[in-house]
Design an enzyme around this catalytic site. Structure first.
Site, PDB file in Angstrom:
ATOM      1  N   HIS A 150       0.834  -1.215   0.000  1.00 55.24           N
ATOM      2  CA  HIS A 150       0.000   0.000   0.000  1.00 55.24           C
ATOM      3  C   HIS A 150       0.863   1.257   0.000  1.00 55.24           C
ATOM      4  O   HIS A 150       0.428   2.315   0.479  1.00 55.24           O
ATOM      5  CB  HIS A 150      -0.947   0.036   1.211  1.00 55.24           C
ATOM      6  CG  HIS A 150      -1.688  -1.239   1.443  1.00 55.24           C
ATOM      7  ND1 HIS A 150      -2.904  -1.513   0.862  1.00 55.24           N
ATOM      8  CD2 HIS A 150      -1.356  -2.344   2.161  1.00 55.24           C
ATOM      9  CE1 HIS A 150      -3.306  -2.719   1.230  1.00 55.24           C
ATOM     10  NE2 HIS A 150      -2.376  -3.243   2.008  1.00 55.24           N
ATOM     11  N   SER A 271      14.914  21.459 -16.221  1.00 51.04           N
ATOM     12  CA  SER A 271      13.708  22.200 -16.564  1.00 51.04           C
ATOM     13  C   SER A 271      14.136  23.497 -17.230  1.00 51.04           C
ATOM     14  O   SER A 271      15.192  24.040 -16.938  1.00 51.04           O
ATOM     15  CB  SER A 271      12.930  22.488 -15.282  1.00 51.04           C
ATOM     16  OG  SER A 271      12.166  23.661 -15.442  1.00 51.04           O
ATOM     17  N   LYS A 277      15.888  21.281 -11.164  1.00 55.16           N
ATOM     18  CA  LYS A 277      15.164  20.055 -11.530  1.00 55.16           C
ATOM     19  C   LYS A 277      16.038  18.996 -12.204  1.00 55.16           C
ATOM     20  O   LYS A 277      16.920  19.304 -12.980  1.00 55.16           O
ATOM     21  CB  LYS A 277      14.010  20.412 -12.486  1.00 55.16           C
ATOM     22  CG  LYS A 277      12.893  21.192 -11.831  1.00 55.16           C
ATOM     23  CD  LYS A 277      12.123  20.403 -10.798  1.00 55.16           C
ATOM     24  CE  LYS A 277      11.089  19.504 -11.425  1.00 55.16           C
ATOM     25  NZ  LYS A 277      10.004  20.225 -12.078  1.00 55.16           N
ATOM     26  N   GLU A 284       9.467   8.324 -17.239  1.00 51.91           N
ATOM     27  CA  GLU A 284       8.090   8.782 -17.475  1.00 51.91           C
ATOM     28  C   GLU A 284       7.626   8.410 -18.879  1.00 51.91           C
ATOM     29  O   GLU A 284       6.468   8.033 -19.090  1.00 51.91           O
ATOM     30  CB  GLU A 284       8.001  10.299 -17.274  1.00 51.91           C
ATOM     31  CG  GLU A 284       8.169  10.698 -15.818  1.00 51.91           C
ATOM     32  CD  GLU A 284       8.297  12.194 -15.648  1.00 51.91           C
ATOM     33  OE1 GLU A 284       7.593  12.750 -14.815  1.00 51.91           O
ATOM     34  OE2 GLU A 284       9.100  12.830 -16.360  1.00 51.91           O
TER      35      GLU A 284
END
Ligand code: ARG
Length: 455
Positions: A150, A271, A277, A284
């Site tokens: 979980h 970024s 970043k 992704e």
């Protein structure tokens, strides 16, 4: 001199597949060369004619390899493009190649040949990622980390155990691709348009020439069947699902919140606005591309579900999704292999997380069990103990023995010997996370790769 090539009345931009099925060129030529040889061997055409046809096909193959082949949309597909070019190269003898053959068995043989190669590439990609996972597991063989259920910290595990979980998922994918290959590896040629051909063809010879394990049993099935594409798509979809789960974890683990790993620069991007970043774009993308591959699976299943036997032009729509899936999955496997291989593990962070909080609660209950307390009762006592500790903002380690004993008189000084290390060591069942078991699992994984042979 394009005898017998009627210009289609429907607009070529709609009916043509040459923009993508040109990718089948080398398989189409291989199929035609074998077919010409077989026709000559059986005395259906002369040796001389077969020679001229094959010479022409070889020249066309060269043109294609050198990027000089004049692909024409009005000729619809790769089969017609090559045949028309053969007329230009070899003259009217070209008209004999299509004896005892139809585009229906021709396209089926091409796609099967293509897929046999694609399965090899898929297997290579899987293996590359398996090797990377194994390498990370071995390099960090005694690193502890929290295991989750979980997404809540559950029990300490070895990082290597976690890596090996993915190794085994991929091993099942490998098995599914090999299994799919057995059904792809069947020669449809000789089925003609649908009913077989009225010539004494030698299908076994064709199968041997083209490297197929066997010939199809039913001519109608052979030209209408695209199960093998659906099967490949399904296997690829499952593989992508595994990659997506892996990528999801890598994305989480590389956040500041987790900080378990650092992805190498090649697999992250900055970024354009936020200088701090390090975005895990590759992971992704693999997660995102999974959706495309699922779409291709649904596409082929839906395409097939309403088709009466045998060939219908709908079947031309089987290819783009297949090519897309092969390219997407093979490149995703490569990207994930590189990403896993080049990541750095923050062992300190992992070890710290493995010891924090109440992750050893199960082990406390097991400790009480070792003192004769029934598990359910021990579970309840430790649950109350943890609630108490949380309320006073103490970790388990910070509780005094009298505090422990308030929840069970069976607690003694031994509770302080329960550590993440002792917790993993205790799980010494086959398939468990103890260092001994993981050591054995690593050796077994290496053996699996060895037995499968090199890339
Ligand atoms: N381009 C077609 C396909 O990809 C080749 C087979 C055409 N056969 C036919 N009878 N029109 O399916």
């Amino acid at each position: 001199m394009r005898a017998n090539h009627k210009r289609s009345k429907t607009p070529a931009y709609y009916t043509a597949s040459i923009a993508y099925d040109r990718r089948l060129a080398k398989y189409d030529i291989a199929g035609s060369v074998a077919h010409a040889r077989m026709l000559a061997k059986q005395g259906i055409i002369s040796e001389k004619d077969a020679e001229l046809i094959i010479m022409g096909l070889v020249a066309i193959r060269q043109e294609i390899e050198q990027g000089q082949f004049p692909f024409k949309e009005e000729l619809e597909d790769i089969h017609m493009n090559i045949e028309a070019r053969l007329f230009e190269k070899a003259g009217d003898v070209a008209g004999k190649l299509h004896t005892a053959r139809s585009r229906n068995d021709q396209v089926a043989v091409d796609v099967r040949l293509f897929l046999k190669d694609a399965i090899k590439d898929s297997a290579r990609g899987i293996r590359g990622l398996q090797e990377a996972l194994l390498k990370q597991a071995e390099a960090n063989r005694d690193a502890l980390m929290p295991g989750y259920t979980h997404l809540q910290r559950a029990q300490p595990i070895l990082f290597a155990h976690h890596m090996l979980a993915y190794f085994h998922m991929l091993q099942r994918d490998m098995g599914r691709f090999q299994d799919c290959l057995r059904r792809v590896d069947m020669l449809p040629l000789g089925s003609g348009a649908l009913a077989g051909v009225p010539y004494l063809v030698d299908r076994e010879f064709l199968a041997k020439e083209l490297g197929f394990a066997r010939i199809s049993e039913n001519s109608m099935d052979a030209v209408a069947d695209r199960d093998f594409i659906a099967e490949y798509q399904a296997t690829a979809a499952i593989t992508m699902m595994h990659l997506s789960r892996l990528c999801e974890e890598l994305i989480l683990w590389s956040t500041e919140e987790f900080g378990f790993i650092k992805l190498s620069n090649e697999y992250t991007t900055g970024s354009s606005i936020m200088p701090q970043k390090r975005n895990p774009d590759m992971a992704e993308l693999a997660r995102g591309k999974t959706g495309r591959v699922y779409g291709n699976l649904i596409g082929i299943l839906t395409l097939l579900k309403g088709l009466p036997l045998t060939y219908n032009r709908d079947l031309q729509e089987d290819k783009e999704g297949l090519f897309d899936t092969v390219d997407t999955m093979v490149s995703s496997l490569e990207a994930c292999g590189g990403m896993v291989e080049s990541l750095t593990v923050n062992r300190d962070k992992l070890a710290k997380a493995a010891g924090e909080g109440y992750i050893l609660a199960t082990d406390l209950a097991d400790y009480l069990v070792s003192k004769g307390v029934p598990f359910r009762q021990a579970h309840g006592q430790v649950k109350a103990l943890v609630e108490y500790a949380m309320e006073c903002g103490k970790s388990l380690r910070e509780l005094s023995l009298p505090e422990y004993q308030r929840f069970s008189p069976k607690f003694d000084a031994g509770v302080y010997e329960i550590t993440p290390q002792s917790a993993v060591e205790a799980r010494d069942v086959p398939g468990g996370t103890s260092p001994k078991q993981v050591q054995r699992a690593l050796a077994q994984a290496k053996r699996i790769l060895e037995e499968q042979g090199g890339r």
